[in-house]
Design a protein around this motif. Structure first.
Motif, PDB file in Angstrom:
ATOM      1  N   VAL A  40       0.865  -1.183   0.000  1.00 35.90           N
ATOM      2  CA  VAL A  40       0.000   0.000   0.000  1.00 35.90           C
ATOM      3  C   VAL A  40       0.897   1.228   0.000  1.00 35.90           C
ATOM      4  CG1 VAL A  40      -1.781   1.263   1.265  1.00 35.90           C
ATOM      5  CG2 VAL A  40      -1.785  -1.240   1.279  1.00 35.90           C
ATOM      6  N   GLN A  41       0.624   2.171  -0.904  1.00 37.64           N
ATOM      7  CA  GLN A  41       1.439   3.392  -0.966  1.00 37.64           C
ATOM      8  C   GLN A  41       0.530   4.615  -0.884  1.00 37.64           C
ATOM      9  OE1 GLN A  41       3.627   4.093  -4.599  1.00 37.64           O
ATOM     10  NE2 GLN A  41       5.206   5.228  -3.519  1.00 37.64           N
ATOM     11  N   ASP A  42       0.844   5.501   0.041  1.00 31.12           N
ATOM     12  CA  ASP A  42       0.089   6.744   0.199  1.00 31.12           C
ATOM     13  C   ASP A  42       0.898   7.892  -0.377  1.00 31.12           C
ATOM     14  OD1 ASP A  42      -2.397   6.251   1.856  1.00 31.12           O
ATOM     15  OD2 ASP A  42      -0.888   5.220   3.082  1.00 31.12           O
ATOM     16  N   THR A  43       0.219   8.752  -1.126  1.00 27.98           N
ATOM     17  CA  THR A  43       0.856   9.994  -1.590  1.00 27.98           C
ATOM     18  C   THR A  43      -0.195  11.098  -1.517  1.00 27.98           C
ATOM     19  OG1 THR A  43       0.159   9.789  -3.906  1.00 27.98           O
ATOM     20  CG2 THR A  43       2.237   8.750  -3.316  1.00 27.98           C
ATOM     21  N   ASP A  44       0.226  12.337  -1.791  1.00 25.85           N
ATOM     22  CA  ASP A  44      -0.783  13.396  -1.909  1.00 25.85           C
ATOM     23  C   ASP A  44      -1.342  13.350  -3.342  1.00 25.85           C
ATOM     24  OD1 ASP A  44       1.003  14.708  -3.538  1.00 25.85           O
ATOM     25  OD2 ASP A  44       1.703  16.091  -1.994  1.00 25.85           O
ATOM     26  N   GLU A  45      -2.118  14.360  -3.719  1.00 29.31           N
ATOM     27  CA  GLU A  45      -2.830  14.262  -5.004  1.00 29.31           C
ATOM     28  C   GLU A  45      -2.046  14.867  -6.172  1.00 29.31           C
ATOM     29  OE1 GLU A  45      -6.149  16.249  -3.344  1.00 29.31           O
ATOM     30  OE2 GLU A  45      -7.320  14.412  -3.094  1.00 29.31           O
ATOM     31  N   HIS A  46      -0.738  14.964  -6.048  1.00 28.64           N
ATOM     32  CA  HIS A  46       0.086  15.543  -7.105  1.00 28.64           C
ATOM     33  C   HIS A  46      -0.080  14.717  -8.398  1.00 28.64           C
ATOM     34  CE1 HIS A  46       3.360  17.443  -9.170  1.00 28.64           C
ATOM     35  NE2 HIS A  46       3.676  18.169  -8.121  1.00 28.64           N
ATOM     36  N   PRO A  47      -0.437  15.355  -9.524  1.00 29.12           N
ATOM     37  CA  PRO A  47      -0.674  14.559 -10.751  1.00 29.12           C
ATOM     38  C   PRO A  47       0.574  13.832 -11.247  1.00 29.12           C
ATOM     39  CG  PRO A  47      -0.856  16.938 -11.172  1.00 29.12           C
ATOM     40  CD  PRO A  47      -0.753  16.779  -9.704  1.00 29.12           C
ATOM     41  N   ALA A  48       1.791  14.378 -10.944  1.00 24.78           N
ATOM     42  CA  ALA A  48       3.028  13.722 -11.417  1.00 24.78           C
ATOM     43  C   ALA A  48       3.170  12.339 -10.786  1.00 24.78           C
ATOM     44  CB  ALA A  48       4.232  14.582 -11.072  1.00 24.78           C
ATOM     45  N   TYR A  49       2.739  12.190  -9.528  1.00 20.28           N
ATOM     46  CA  TYR A  49       2.841  10.893  -8.844  1.00 20.28           C
ATOM     47  C   TYR A  49       1.936   9.874  -9.536  1.00 20.28           C
ATOM     48  CZ  TYR A  49       4.911  13.623  -4.983  1.00 20.28           C
ATOM     49  OH  TYR A  49       5.695  14.449  -4.225  1.00 20.28           O
TER      50      TYR A  49
ATOM     51  N   GLU B 276      -4.067  -6.835  -7.752  1.00 26.28           N
ATOM     52  CA  GLU B 276      -4.395  -6.351  -6.401  1.00 26.28           C
ATOM     53  C   GLU B 276      -3.278  -6.566  -5.382  1.00 26.28           C
ATOM     54  OE1 GLU B 276      -8.209  -7.849  -5.302  1.00 26.28           O
ATOM     55  OE2 GLU B 276      -9.194  -6.874  -6.987  1.00 26.28           O
ATOM     56  N   ARG B 277      -2.053  -6.615  -5.890  1.00 30.20           N
ATOM     57  CA  ARG B 277      -0.912  -6.711  -4.963  1.00 30.20           C
ATOM     58  C   ARG B 277      -0.486  -5.311  -4.503  1.00 30.20           C
ATOM     59  NH1 ARG B 277       5.084  -9.285  -6.241  1.00 30.20           N
ATOM     60  NH2 ARG B 277       5.884  -9.023  -4.128  1.00 30.20           N
ATOM     61  N   TYR B 278      -0.788  -4.328  -5.331  1.00 29.40           N
ATOM     62  CA  TYR B 278      -0.370  -2.954  -5.049  1.00 29.40           C
ATOM     63  C   TYR B 278      -1.582  -2.017  -5.042  1.00 29.40           C
ATOM     64  CZ  TYR B 278       1.605   1.677  -5.992  1.00 29.40           C
ATOM     65  OH  TYR B 278       1.905   3.015  -5.953  1.00 29.40           O
ATOM     66  N   VAL B 279      -1.667  -1.183  -4.018  1.00 27.63           N
ATOM     67  CA  VAL B 279      -2.766  -0.208  -3.918  1.00 27.63           C
ATOM     68  C   VAL B 279      -2.160   1.185  -3.745  1.00 27.63           C
ATOM     69  CG1 VAL B 279      -4.795   0.490  -2.579  1.00 27.63           C
ATOM     70  CG2 VAL B 279      -4.238  -1.933  -2.795  1.00 27.63           C
ATOM     71  N   HIS B 280      -2.628   2.138  -4.542  1.00 26.94           N
ATOM     72  CA  HIS B 280      -2.165   3.530  -4.398  1.00 26.94           C
ATOM     73  C   HIS B 280      -3.303   4.353  -3.816  1.00 26.94           C
ATOM     74  CE1 HIS B 280      -1.208   7.618  -6.412  1.00 26.94           C
ATOM     75  NE2 HIS B 280      -0.611   7.534  -5.240  1.00 26.94           N
ATOM     76  N   ARG B 281      -3.064   4.970  -2.641  1.00 24.59           N
ATOM     77  CA  ARG B 281      -4.098   5.808  -2.011  1.00 24.59           C
ATOM     78  C   ARG B 281      -3.624   7.262  -2.033  1.00 24.59           C
ATOM     79  NH1 ARG B 281      -4.872   2.290   3.471  1.00 24.59           N
ATOM     80  NH2 ARG B 281      -2.972   3.432   3.948  1.00 24.59           N
TER      81      ARG B 281
END
Ligand SMILES: [Zn+2]
Length: 377
Positions: free
Chosen positions: A212-221, A238-243
């Protein structure tokens, strides 16, 4: 002294241990030094290369003994390099030299210990903005932290174009700087893709089954993650989730981006060059990266996890990330005593960039000076 290998990377005894080191590496005289006493020289029977016991020490080629622990302790306590030089009674160049040496020892330490992290917590990625040389050259450190451990799993570095509010004169100056920007600026998505590479490498080594990876809403990410082949494949199964979380939310411990916010605060507080309104800003990109590596290793393996934990509890961020305490101690002890060799390390990505001083600095068009102790031998 035990000679571990021949320092010549082209010799077969550089990579293969001889059956009897005493037969291959024969004493070859000695010389007296003011700093290190009498130093014995040796010669390799295979390649005829001569070297000394100092070749394998962190203090290789130095003319003065300076405590690396003291320099590191002061560097990560927001002391400027010149303040460290004044306090220790040494030159500013000596401080820079010892930080550069310590950075390479810390790269070796990170490369050896990072794969031992269990990667069982969500990851948080976010950027730390600073500048190098002048405020016209903003720099962006993207950090990858563990949400529970606040362990610094990885980082990348990029120089950006100046943005935000500017006066008319500043705008004109930035326009004139276009050729410099073209040479040193890299898109943020490229830097984030490199961070994704680090994440994939770590998770593959740790065989993590759900990431699971959390980032802010930056479009580049978002763009970098969608374009990354491995992360896209992992996302499909479903091994990787981006929140994503808005960067405008309060920066509390309940915020999913807390680990990155915490690291941002700690780095700004502990490294003088990243403090707001500092006059001790970075002038040279490779040297700034070296200081960042020293800080990363200190944060991961030496700094206590929480300042409020009892003084007897020496748990570090690395231990919370699942790296056994004995391993941290053994590897740290080894790299305090013996010099790390580039040819002996699996250097990749940002670590290779730091080791060989590849990061570009504004207005610097000649290659960065690479001291002898940074080369393979
Ligand atoms: Zn040899």
């Amino acid at each position: 002294m035990h000679i571990p290998f021949c320092p010549n990377p082209r010799c077969r005894y550089h990579h293969h241990k001889p059956a009897c080191a005493g037969d291959v590496f024969r004493p070859y005289g000695s010389y007296a030094t003011a700093a290190h006493g009498v130093v014995t020289r040796y010669r390799c029977r295979e390649c005829k290369r001569t070297f000394s016991r100092q070749t394998f020490r962190v203090d290789y080629y130095t003319k003065r003994r300076i405590s690396y622990r003291e320099v590191t302790k002061r560097l990560v306590s927001c002391e400027s390099q010149r303040a460290i030089a004044r306090a220790l009674g040494i030159s500013h160049a000596s401080v820079r030299n010892r930080i550069a040496r310590q950075a390479r020892q810390d790269i070796a330490r990170l490369l050896e210990l990072l794969p031992l992290a269990t990667c069982k917590e969500p990851f948080v990625a976010d950027g730390l903005e600073s500048f190098c040389y002048a405020q016209d050259f903003p720099t962006h450190y993207t950090v990858l932290a563990g949400s529970k451990s606040q362990f610094l799993y990885g980082f990348t570095y990029a120089t950006l174009r100046r943005k935000g509010r500017m006066t008319a004169a500043q705008k004109r100056r930035c326009k004139r700087l276009k050729p410099v920007y073209q040479r040193i600026v890299a898109p943020l998505s490229e830097s984030f893709t490199a961070l994704c590479e680090q994440l994939v490498r770590l998770c593959a080594e740790a065989a993590a089954d759900r990431i699971v990876q959390d980032t802010d809403e930056h479009p580049a990410y978002r763009r970098a993650i969608s374009a990354h082949p491995v992360l896209s494949a992992w996302r499909r199964c479903e091994r990787y989730v981006h929140r994503t979380t808005s960067s405008k939310l309060p920066r509390t411990a309940a915020n999913p981006l807390f680990a990155a916010n915490y690291l941002d605060r700690e780095i700004r507080k502990d490294l003088h060059e990243h403090a707001r309104e500092t006059v001790c800003f970075a002038r040279n990109a490779p040297a700034s990266l070296e200081r960042f590596v020293v800080y990363a290793a200190y944060h991961n393996f030496e700094k206590r996890y929480r300042i409020n934990q009892p003084p007897t509890d020496t748990t570090t961020h690395g231990e919370v990330a699942g790296i056994p305490r004995e391993e941290i101690r053994a590897v740290t002890h080894r790299y305090r005593r013996t010099r790390a060799f580039a040819s002996k390390l699996p250097l990749w990505g940002v670590f290779e960039e730091v080791w060989f001083r590849k990061a570009p600095t504004a207005f610097k068009t000649t290659p960065e000076y690479l001291p002898k102790h940074c080369k393979a031998a």
